[in-house]
Motif scaffolding. Structure first.
Motif, PDB file in Angstrom:
ATOM      1  N   UNK A  58       0.852  -1.194   0.000  1.00  0.00           N
ATOM      2  CA  UNK A  58       0.000   0.000   0.000  1.00  0.00           C
ATOM      3  C   UNK A  58       0.879   1.233   0.000  1.00  0.00           C
ATOM      4  N   UNK A  59       0.680   2.090  -0.997  1.00  0.00           N
ATOM      5  CA  UNK A  59       1.449   3.322  -1.107  1.00  0.00           C
ATOM      6  C   UNK A  59       0.495   4.505  -1.110  1.00  0.00           C
ATOM      7  N   UNK A  60       0.689   5.447  -0.169  1.00  0.00           N
ATOM      8  CA  UNK A  60      -0.204   6.604  -0.101  1.00  0.00           C
ATOM      9  C   UNK A  60       0.311   7.811  -0.852  1.00  0.00           C
ATOM     10  N   UNK A  61       1.631   7.960  -0.898  1.00  0.00           N
ATOM     11  CA  UNK A  61       2.174   9.103  -1.621  1.00  0.00           C
ATOM     12  C   UNK A  61       1.945   8.883  -3.115  1.00  0.00           C
ATOM     13  N   UNK A  62       1.521   9.937  -3.790  1.00  0.00           N
ATOM     14  CA  UNK A  62       1.002   9.791  -5.154  1.00  0.00           C
ATOM     15  C   UNK A  62       1.962   9.166  -6.163  1.00  0.00           C
ATOM     16  N   UNK A  63       3.264   9.277  -5.952  1.00  0.00           N
ATOM     17  CA  UNK A  63       4.203   8.816  -6.980  1.00  0.00           C
ATOM     18  C   UNK A  63       5.194   7.782  -6.472  1.00  0.00           C
ATOM     19  N   UNK A  64       5.089   7.375  -5.214  1.00  0.00           N
ATOM     20  CA  UNK A  64       6.086   6.478  -4.637  1.00  0.00           C
ATOM     21  C   UNK A  64       5.687   5.011  -4.774  1.00  0.00           C
ATOM     22  N   UNK A  65       5.551   4.555  -6.003  1.00  0.00           N
ATOM     23  CA  UNK A  65       5.101   3.197  -6.258  1.00  0.00           C
ATOM     24  C   UNK A  65       6.247   2.383  -6.844  1.00  0.00           C
ATOM     25  N   UNK A  66       6.409   1.115  -6.434  1.00  0.00           N
ATOM     26  CA  UNK A  66       7.456   0.277  -7.020  1.00  0.00           C
ATOM     27  C   UNK A  66       7.318   0.187  -8.530  1.00  0.00           C
ATOM     28  N   UNK A  67       8.446   0.265  -9.227  1.00  0.00           N
ATOM     29  CA  UNK A  67       8.447   0.260 -10.686  1.00  0.00           C
ATOM     30  C   UNK A  67       8.620  -1.155 -11.229  1.00  0.00           C
ATOM     31  N   UNK A  68       7.619  -1.991 -11.077  1.00  0.00           N
ATOM     32  CA  UNK A  68       7.656  -3.312 -11.664  1.00  0.00           C
ATOM     33  C   UNK A  68       6.233  -3.816 -11.817  1.00  0.00           C
ATOM     34  N   UNK A 124      -1.374  -1.504  -4.424  1.00  0.00           N
ATOM     35  CA  UNK A 124      -2.555  -0.649  -4.481  1.00  0.00           C
ATOM     36  C   UNK A 124      -2.072   0.791  -4.489  1.00  0.00           C
ATOM     37  N   UNK A 125      -2.563   1.587  -5.431  1.00  0.00           N
ATOM     38  CA  UNK A 125      -2.176   2.996  -5.497  1.00  0.00           C
ATOM     39  C   UNK A 125      -3.244   3.844  -4.835  1.00  0.00           C
ATOM     40  N   UNK A 126      -2.869   4.574  -3.789  1.00  0.00           N
ATOM     41  CA  UNK A 126      -3.802   5.416  -3.037  1.00  0.00           C
ATOM     42  C   UNK A 126      -3.618   6.850  -3.508  1.00  0.00           C
ATOM     43  N   UNK A 127      -4.583   7.363  -4.263  1.00  0.00           N
ATOM     44  CA  UNK A 127      -4.466   8.706  -4.839  1.00  0.00           C
ATOM     45  C   UNK A 127      -5.506   9.626  -4.213  1.00  0.00           C
ATOM     46  N   UNK A 128      -5.058  10.666  -3.549  1.00  0.00           N
ATOM     47  CA  UNK A 128      -5.989  11.602  -2.928  1.00  0.00           C
ATOM     48  C   UNK A 128      -6.757  12.423  -3.959  1.00  0.00           C
ATOM     49  N   UNK A 129      -6.038  12.918  -4.955  1.00  0.00           N
ATOM     50  CA  UNK A 129      -6.607  13.952  -5.806  1.00  0.00           C
ATOM     51  C   UNK A 129      -5.754  14.123  -7.055  1.00  0.00           C
ATOM     52  N   UNK A 130      -6.150  15.072  -7.906  1.00  0.00           N
ATOM     53  CA  UNK A 130      -5.366  15.401  -9.101  1.00  0.00           C
ATOM     54  C   UNK A 130      -4.848  16.841  -9.014  1.00  0.00           C
TER      55      UNK A 130
END
Length: 397
Positions: free
Chosen positions: A95-105, A116-122
């Motif tokens: 689980x990643x809450x920061x908009x861009x800190x997702x593993x690159x694979x 799971x990508x947790x996106x607050x907003x745009x």
């Protein structure tokens, strides 16, 4: 799913996303016992955050290679991801809450790993002047990449979901809404009496070195970080406009380095939740002129505490306040971007006898308990919201 890995690097920043992460961490800790999964909190710091209890059943995993602290966020996440996959040798959910800190694979590698990508907003796309060109592009490309990989997207409100779909129409079928939680303290008590609020002000004046002369001023509160879309300049302008009629001060709690009083505006650094609750109780009105929010924690917290709120219409707050009892709707005052509109509403809030009488009625019973009774459940209980999330994504029928 046996393991859930939560990236907690943004947990101590003081922003809305940090407070959401803390709510998620606490809720998952409670649910891990009931749902029989194990938790791993990953961080790039040796120091364990205060919101993680010492005796709870989880693993605290920090990156101990000195070089990794200098890596970009998503590269760091990928490195930790790879390390954990080697060590656990079992399926886990990241689980990643920061908009861009997702593993690159690839997140669906042979059905073994998932993120799971947790996106607050745009907001990086909606308000480009508040974000650098590189960050905006990183944000956009991350979402685009996740969309192509089929990564499930979680957001915090219907408003944020619609905003995401506007920018990425193909996301429509892959977004789950998990509303933010509000700490039980906010709304657990009725609004303080005038005498008790005055005593509380004196305590806050001592604790935060606030000028004694402001004790009997009208306190107009603003809470949030400095950003153009937050529109804080309006707060200062409003106080300037009413100062000659009603002694008042705009208290802006945000990411300021130190206390500073300028032109009837008092700047304070972020404060802990217990003190924030005290400011809600001690103030006369919350001004939230932000033009864009994902969820809007602060106005909901303030209203639950019985503090009137002036906010910008056509934002996510229109959605939240629909759930409040109709007889309590006088707590929320929609405003346009027009300064005169906000001034008129503020004048009524501070001087209208009918409204002041309405506020006195809030001293009898907590608003949160009234709402829970009306709706049959606590709408802001994050543990319940997370449980829905687990059922929808981790344990699909």
């Amino acid at each position: 799913m046996k393991w859930i890995v939560l990236d907690i690097r943004c947990g101590n920043q003081g922003y809305g996303i940090s407070r959401t992460l803390q709510s998620i961490a606490k809720s998952l800790l409670k649910l891990s016992v009931e749902k029989s999964f194990k938790l791993i909190f990953v961080n790039n710091s040796l120091r364990k955050p205060d919101y993680l209890p010492i005796d709870a059943n989880y693993i605290y995993y920090h990156e101990y290679f000195p070089l990794c602290k200098k890596l970009p966020p998503s590269v760091w996440a990928t490195k930790v991801w790879n390390q954990l996959s080697l060590e656990l040798k079992e399926p886990f959910l990241w689980l990643s809450l920061d908009n861009t800190d997702v593993p690159r694979l690839s997140p669906q590698k042979a059905g073994f790993l998932q993120t799971i990508q947790w996106i607050h907003d745009t907001l990086p796309l909606d308000f480009p002047k508040d974000h650098s060109f590189l960050f905006r592009n990183h944000f956009f490309l991350t979402l685009k990449s996740n969309l192509e990989k089929g990564v499930p997207i979680v957001t915090v409100s219907e408003f944020s979901k619609n905003s995401l779909i506007k920018h990425f129409p193909k996301l429509k079928s892959s977004i789950t809404i998990v509303p933010n939680g509000i700490d039980p303290k906010f709304g657990s008590e009725p609004r303080y009496s005038k005498l008790k609020r005055q005593s509380l002000r004196q305590e806050l004046i001592q604790k935060y070195s606030i000028p004694e002369a402001l004790l009997f001023h009208k306190w107009i509160l603003g809470v949030g970080r400095k950003a153009l879309y937050k529109n804080w300049e309006m707060g200062s302008q409003i106080v300037q406009s009413i100062a000659d009629k009603t002694p008042s001060v705009f208290i802006h709690i945000g990411n300021h380095k130190e206390n500073q009083l300028l032109n009837n505006t008092l700047l304070l650094p972020f404060v802990e939740d217990s003190s924030l609750y005290d400011f809600y109780q001690a103030s006369d009105v919350l001004l939230h002129p932000s033009l864009g929010e994902g969820y809007g924690l602060v106005p909901v917290e303030a209203a639950l505490t019985g503090l009137p709120v002036i906010y910008q219409k056509n934002t996510v707050l229109d959605e939240h306040f629909l759930s409040y009892p109709s007889q309590k709707r006088d707590l929320f005052w929609k405003s346009s971007e027009n300064l005169e509109d906000s001034l008129q509403k503020l004048h009524l809030l501070l001087t209208d006898p009918k409204h002041l009488s309405f506020l006195s009625s809030l001293e009898k019973e907590s608003l949160r308990s009234q709402m829970t009774e009306l709706n049959g459940k606590d709408l802001f209980d994050f543990k319940n919201n997370i449980e829905v999330f687990l059922e929808k994504i981790i344990e699909p029928s």
